[in-house]
Design an enzyme around this catalytic site. Structure first.
Site, PDB file in Angstrom:
ATOM      1  N   GLU A 191       0.870  -1.190   0.000  1.00  0.00           N
ATOM      2  CA  GLU A 191       0.000   0.000   0.000  1.00  0.00           C
ATOM      3  C   GLU A 191       0.905   1.238   0.000  1.00  0.00           C
ATOM      4  O   GLU A 191       2.006   1.210   0.578  1.00  0.00           O
ATOM      5  CB  GLU A 191      -0.846  -0.040   1.275  1.00  0.00           C
ATOM      6  CG  GLU A 191      -1.636   1.207   1.579  1.00  0.00           C
ATOM      7  CD  GLU A 191      -2.306   1.145   2.968  1.00  0.00           C
ATOM      8  OE1 GLU A 191      -1.785   0.466   3.863  1.00  0.00           O
ATOM      9  OE2 GLU A 191      -3.364   1.770   3.128  1.00  0.00           O
ATOM     10  N   ASN A 201      -6.992   6.211  -1.688  1.00  0.00           N
ATOM     11  CA  ASN A 201      -5.896   5.282  -1.390  1.00  0.00           C
ATOM     12  C   ASN A 201      -6.107   4.138  -2.374  1.00  0.00           C
ATOM     13  O   ASN A 201      -7.037   3.339  -2.207  1.00  0.00           O
ATOM     14  CB  ASN A 201      -6.004   4.812   0.072  1.00  0.00           C
ATOM     15  CG  ASN A 201      -4.813   3.972   0.492  1.00  0.00           C
ATOM     16  OD1 ASN A 201      -4.083   3.457  -0.349  1.00  0.00           O
ATOM     17  ND2 ASN A 201      -4.624   3.842   1.793  1.00  0.00           N
ATOM     18  N   LYS A 204      -9.480   2.094  -1.996  1.00  0.00           N
ATOM     19  CA  LYS A 204      -9.690   1.523  -0.660  1.00  0.00           C
ATOM     20  C   LYS A 204     -11.022   1.966  -0.053  1.00  0.00           C
ATOM     21  O   LYS A 204     -11.323   3.168  -0.001  1.00  0.00           O
ATOM     22  CB  LYS A 204      -8.544   1.949   0.256  1.00  0.00           C
ATOM     23  CG  LYS A 204      -8.553   1.305   1.650  1.00  0.00           C
ATOM     24  CD  LYS A 204      -7.291   1.708   2.392  1.00  0.00           C
ATOM     25  CE  LYS A 204      -7.205   1.085   3.766  1.00  0.00           C
ATOM     26  NZ  LYS A 204      -5.943   1.500   4.462  1.00  0.00           N
ATOM     27  N   GLU A 236      -6.228   8.534   7.617  1.00  0.00           N
ATOM     28  CA  GLU A 236      -6.735   8.129   6.293  1.00  0.00           C
ATOM     29  C   GLU A 236      -8.113   8.721   6.037  1.00  0.00           C
ATOM     30  O   GLU A 236      -8.447   9.036   4.903  1.00  0.00           O
ATOM     31  CB  GLU A 236      -6.773   6.602   6.181  1.00  0.00           C
ATOM     32  CG  GLU A 236      -5.383   5.976   6.165  1.00  0.00           C
ATOM     33  CD  GLU A 236      -5.422   4.518   5.799  1.00  0.00           C
ATOM     34  OE1 GLU A 236      -5.029   3.702   6.650  1.00  0.00           O
ATOM     35  OE2 GLU A 236      -5.849   4.177   4.697  1.00  0.00           O
ATOM     36  N   CYS A 277      -4.958  -3.149   2.816  1.00  0.00           N
ATOM     37  CA  CYS A 277      -4.700  -3.060   4.241  1.00  0.00           C
ATOM     38  C   CYS A 277      -5.899  -3.333   5.166  1.00  0.00           C
ATOM     39  O   CYS A 277      -6.258  -4.465   5.390  1.00  0.00           O
ATOM     40  CB  CYS A 277      -4.043  -1.722   4.571  1.00  0.00           C
ATOM     41  SG  CYS A 277      -3.187  -1.785   6.126  1.00  0.00           S
ATOM     42  N   ASN A 316       0.231  -1.303   5.170  1.00  0.00           N
ATOM     43  CA  ASN A 316       1.170  -0.550   6.010  1.00  0.00           C
ATOM     44  C   ASN A 316       0.560  -0.580   7.397  1.00  0.00           C
ATOM     45  O   ASN A 316      -0.332   0.235   7.684  1.00  0.00           O
ATOM     46  CB  ASN A 316       1.249   0.935   5.615  1.00  0.00           C
ATOM     47  CG  ASN A 316       1.915   1.247   4.297  1.00  0.00           C
ATOM     48  OD1 ASN A 316       2.326   2.369   4.075  1.00  0.00           O
ATOM     49  ND2 ASN A 316       2.031   0.303   3.399  1.00  0.00           N
TER      50      ASN A 316
HETATM   51  N1  ING Z   1      -3.405   0.228   8.605  1.00  0.00           N
HETATM   52  C1  ING Z   1      -3.862  -0.494   9.715  1.00  0.00           C
HETATM   53  C2  ING Z   1      -4.549  -1.807   9.397  1.00  0.00           C
HETATM   54  O1  ING Z   1      -5.759  -1.940   9.334  1.00  0.00           O
HETATM   55  C3  ING Z   1      -5.145  -0.412  11.775  1.00  0.00           C
HETATM   56  C4  ING Z   1      -4.707   0.365  10.584  1.00  0.00           C
HETATM   57  C5  ING Z   1      -4.241  -1.169  12.496  1.00  0.00           C
HETATM   58  C6  ING Z   1      -6.441  -0.353  12.113  1.00  0.00           C
HETATM   59  C7  ING Z   1      -4.690  -1.886  13.624  1.00  0.00           C
HETATM   60  C8  ING Z   1      -6.906  -1.048  13.231  1.00  0.00           C
HETATM   61  C9  ING Z   1      -6.028  -1.833  13.971  1.00  0.00           C
HETATM   62  O2  ING Z   1      -3.802  -2.755   9.291  1.00  0.00           O
HETATM   63  C10 ING Z   1      -4.042   0.573   7.452  1.00  0.00           C
HETATM   64  N2  ING Z   1      -3.300   1.299   6.590  1.00  0.00           N
HETATM   65  O3  ING Z   1      -5.212   0.266   7.220  1.00  0.00           O
END
Ligand code: ING
Length: 279
Positions: free
Chosen positions: A10, A74, A91, A110, A136, A161
């Site tokens: 991503e 995205n 996304k 985001e 992601c 990411n």
């Molecule tokens: N990153 C993370 C993901 O979903 C996240 C954001 C991490 C949300 C952990 C909730 C918990 O892997 C992206 N870029 O979506």
């Protein structure tokens, strides 16, 4: 390594800039968004892939004018071994927040910098397979995979990411990786698809993101996994038809799914306590 299809992460061309608050959107557009794809800066990637006869998935921040206004997504694209863009995905599941949290160790903006994708969850005929794309946070929502599988997906490509630290509450980084691993195995198996998930990882701007790029078979078994947070390539010679028995039996959607009982999945957004009145 003989690879024919490569999945990049991503936002592969830039740092994960939603970790920072920027007042000036023009600066964000200039520094992080692509207004054409390819562009002079990204054309060499397309040319090299074409020279090597390799198709690829790559994620980037897309700036575009649509319906008379500036739009920001995205985005990920599928590019064939001839260098032509075959498919585009924007996304849909945007995590995080849109407001500035100055007290937080880092932001996850985001929802500020991107709109919810407006192209839906789609699949394409791609290099003799039916391939779909996700990005992601989509991997946390089973509905996304199921919509692709209902369109015949044989391969799902997903760049990510994922920060090692949880923004909202203390969470052991190993637990976050555990979630990542079980989701990938469950989604590949329950939809009988190959799943390629590629991390942008290691320290970026001083902020750590975890690796664990994966190639998961339709059986739910991890066929290949990265072992570091460095630049690393994993590769697997996947038999696309490995899913045939599962799609014909255990996950024969036409034979076993009961959509007449699934209404709430589409009708209701958030959970509401609505207990039955009796047995
Ligand atoms: N990153 C993370 C993901 O979903 C996240 C954001 C991490 C949300 C952990 C909730 C918990 O892997 C992206 N870029 O979506």
């Amino acid at each position: 390594m003989g690879a024919k299809f490569v999945v990049f992460p991503e936002l592969a061309f830039t740092t994960f800039f939603p970790r920072h608050w920027y007042e000036d959107l023009n600066e964000v557009d200039r520094r992080f968004f692509e207004s054409t794809m390819p562009s002079a800066e990204t054309q060499p990637l397309f040319e090299e892939a074409k020279k090597l006869g390799i198709g690829f998935y790559i994620g980037y921040a897309e700036l575009t004018q649509e319906e008379g206004r500036t739009r920001r997504f995205n985005t990920a694209i599928l590019v064939g071994p001839d260098g032509a863009i075959v498919g585009k995905y924007r996304k849909i599941h945007l995590p995080g927040h849109a407001d500035h949290k100055p007290e937080a160790a880092f932001q996850h903006l985001e929802k500020k910098y991107f709109e919810v994708g407006n192209l839906g969850f789609r699949v394409w005929r791609f290099m003799n397979t039916i391939t779909g794309m996700l990005i992601c946070n989509d991997r946390r929502w089973p509905e996304a995979f199921r919509v692709l599988a209902l369109q015949g997906a044989e391969v799902v490509a997903l760049g990510f990411n994922t920060p090692s630290e949880n923004l909202s509450y203390p969470e052991p980084p190993a637990l976050r990786v555990h979630h990542h691993l079980i989701m990938a195995q469950a989604m590949a198996f329950q939809n009988a698809t190959w799943l390629v998930e590629t991390a942008k990882c290691g320290f970026e701007d001083g902020y750590r993101m975890f690796g664990h790029s994966l190639i998961v078979a339709p059986t739910g078994e991890i066929a290949a996994k990265s072992a570091s947070e460095e630049d690393e390539v994993i590769c697997f010679n996947a038999d696309i038809d490995l899913a045939a028995d599962l799609k014909r039996t255990m996950f024969n959607f036409a034979a076993h799914r009961r959509p007449e009982h699934y209404g709430l999945i589409v009708e209701r957004v958030g959970a509401e306590v609505t207990p039955a009145k009796g047995p």
